[in-house]
Design an enzyme around this catalytic site. Structure first.
Site, PDB file in Angstrom:
ATOM      1  N   CYS A 114       0.801  -1.225   0.000  1.00  0.00           N
ATOM      2  CA  CYS A 114       0.000   0.000   0.000  1.00  0.00           C
ATOM      3  C   CYS A 114       0.835   1.277   0.000  1.00  0.00           C
ATOM      4  O   CYS A 114       0.363   2.334  -0.423  1.00  0.00           O
ATOM      5  CB  CYS A 114      -0.933  -0.013   1.205  1.00  0.00           C
ATOM      6  SG  CYS A 114      -1.740  -1.609   1.470  1.00  0.00           S
ATOM      7  N   HIS A 262      -3.984   6.318  -0.238  1.00  0.00           N
ATOM      8  CA  HIS A 262      -4.218   4.916  -0.563  1.00  0.00           C
ATOM      9  C   HIS A 262      -5.700   4.608  -0.365  1.00  0.00           C
ATOM     10  O   HIS A 262      -6.272   4.889   0.695  1.00  0.00           O
ATOM     11  CB  HIS A 262      -3.352   4.027   0.332  1.00  0.00           C
ATOM     12  CG  HIS A 262      -3.765   2.588   0.327  1.00  0.00           C
ATOM     13  ND1 HIS A 262      -3.867   1.853  -0.827  1.00  0.00           N
ATOM     14  CD2 HIS A 262      -4.114   1.752   1.357  1.00  0.00           C
ATOM     15  CE1 HIS A 262      -4.256   0.627  -0.513  1.00  0.00           C
ATOM     16  NE2 HIS A 262      -4.420   0.542   0.794  1.00  0.00           N
ATOM     17  N   ASN A 292      -9.740  -2.049  -3.617  1.00  0.00           N
ATOM     18  CA  ASN A 292      -8.399  -1.803  -3.101  1.00  0.00           C
ATOM     19  C   ASN A 292      -7.407  -2.599  -3.935  1.00  0.00           C
ATOM     20  O   ASN A 292      -7.269  -3.812  -3.772  1.00  0.00           O
ATOM     21  CB  ASN A 292      -8.331  -2.215  -1.630  1.00  0.00           C
ATOM     22  CG  ASN A 292      -6.978  -1.963  -0.990  1.00  0.00           C
ATOM     23  OD1 ASN A 292      -5.971  -1.834  -1.673  1.00  0.00           O
ATOM     24  ND2 ASN A 292      -6.946  -1.922   0.326  1.00  0.00           N
TER      25      ASN A 292
END
Length: 336
Positions: A114, A262, A292
């Protein structure tokens, strides 16, 4: 020469996993509940014979074709992935060959999730501003779906597969990537881990990741995430890191035109926005259609912000990545 982000393109696999699909598998979770909890409607899932190198090559080719870029103009390739095709060779070597880059171009992997986009930009900046390269291709690519146990609804609702290609060029002028800040806390590695399929048992550091403790049957990798621990970590480190980025950059919060973090999930992002007291119109969220995608969420969001006219040349955008590792980083980029 100063490093500037020149352009971004991204690629998502064709197969799609919708909230309706998940709700049919897990009737106790309605479509509305999944959407409200995650902010995600669809996730793109790599096919069985589709791997990170394939997504990376597809994203880079889109960038090359759209911008008229000669692959042989690339001096250095950085591939950020935590789902490599092989232990060896590096995915970067596969991508170099697939794109037809020069054999005297550098190519390397970085194994980050991430926070990887921030680290990749920092490395690209270092290569350019030290004179080692003038044009760097930074590609982020992950296929987390291959790590996920199909019965683990807690992570299936969140993660999608995808890749993004960012061209970073050296140009004359002011510094366009400033305030770069990094952070690492390996003690939290146990909270987001692929415990199976590697050379070492993940239960050595993450006993709670054992599939029998999660009422699952092992399928090969069985990604484990301790959601509450990740949430607590994020709310702890992100605000202080934002402050440090601004301090290093010599800027105030009001100097930032757009915040792109993120894209973990909508619930977490809204908590961060409120804690940081960032106006909603300055806080860009773009994960409903892709989920994601780990290292690719920031560049995908940037590309979407450009397409929607939210991010324009001359704007200052604060980028922040955080998650698996535990690892985090941030910087301020002047766009265009």
């Amino acid at each position: 020469m100063k490093a500037h982000i020149a352009s971004i393109a991204y690629h998502l696999p064709a197969a799609v996993l919708t909230n309706e699909d998940l709700a049919s598998e897990f009737p106790e979770w309605s479509v509305e509940k999944i959407s409200a909890k995650t902010g995600i409607s669809r996730r793109h899932i790599a096919a069985a014979d589709e791997f990170s190198s394939h997504l990376a090559i597809a994203a880079a080719r889109l960038l090359f074709d759209r911008e008229g870029i000669d692959p042989r103009s690339i001096d250095y390739l950085i591939v950020c992935t935590q789902s490599p095709d092989y232990y060896m060779p590096t995915t970067a070597c596969l991508v170099q060959e697939g794109l037809g880059l020069r054999t005297d171009a550098g190519a390397t992997d970085i194994t980050l999730g991430c926070s990887g986009y921030i680290y990749g930009l920092g490395l690209a900046k270092g290569l350019i501003e030290s004179g080692q390269a003038s044009t760097v291709l930074l590609v982020t690519a992950d296929t987390y779906s291959k790590f996920i146990n199909p019965l683990d609804k807690s992570v299936r609702t969140i993660f999608g597969d995808g890749a993004a290609a960012t061209l970073v060029r050296g140009v004359e002028g002011a510094d366009a990537l400033v305030g770069i800040t990094y952070g690492t806390n390996g003690a939290g590695g146990k909270n987001l881990i692929v415990p199976n399929g590697g050379l070492r048992a993940g239960t050595d550091i993450a006993p709670k990741a054992a599939v029998d403790q999660r009422d699952l049957v092992a399928t090969g990798h069985d990604l484990y995430m301790d959601g509450p621990e990740i949430f607590t970590f994020t709310l702890d480190v992100v605000p202080s890191t934002v402050d440090e980025v601004l301090r290093k950059a010599g800027l105030q919060k009001d100097d930032i035109d757009l915040y792109v973090f993120h894209q973990a999930n909508a619930f977490m992002l809204e908590h961060l926005r409120k804690k940081l007291e960032v106006p909603a119109e300055k806080f860009f969220v773009s994960l409903a259609e892709s989920g994601n995608t780990v290292s690719s969420t920031i560049p995908i969001a940037l590309a979407d912000a450009v397409e929607k006219g939210v991010l324009r040349p001359g704007m200052r955008v604060l980028l922040m990545g955080f998650g698996v590792g535990l690892s985090w980083g941030g910087l301020v980029a002047t766009w265009g």
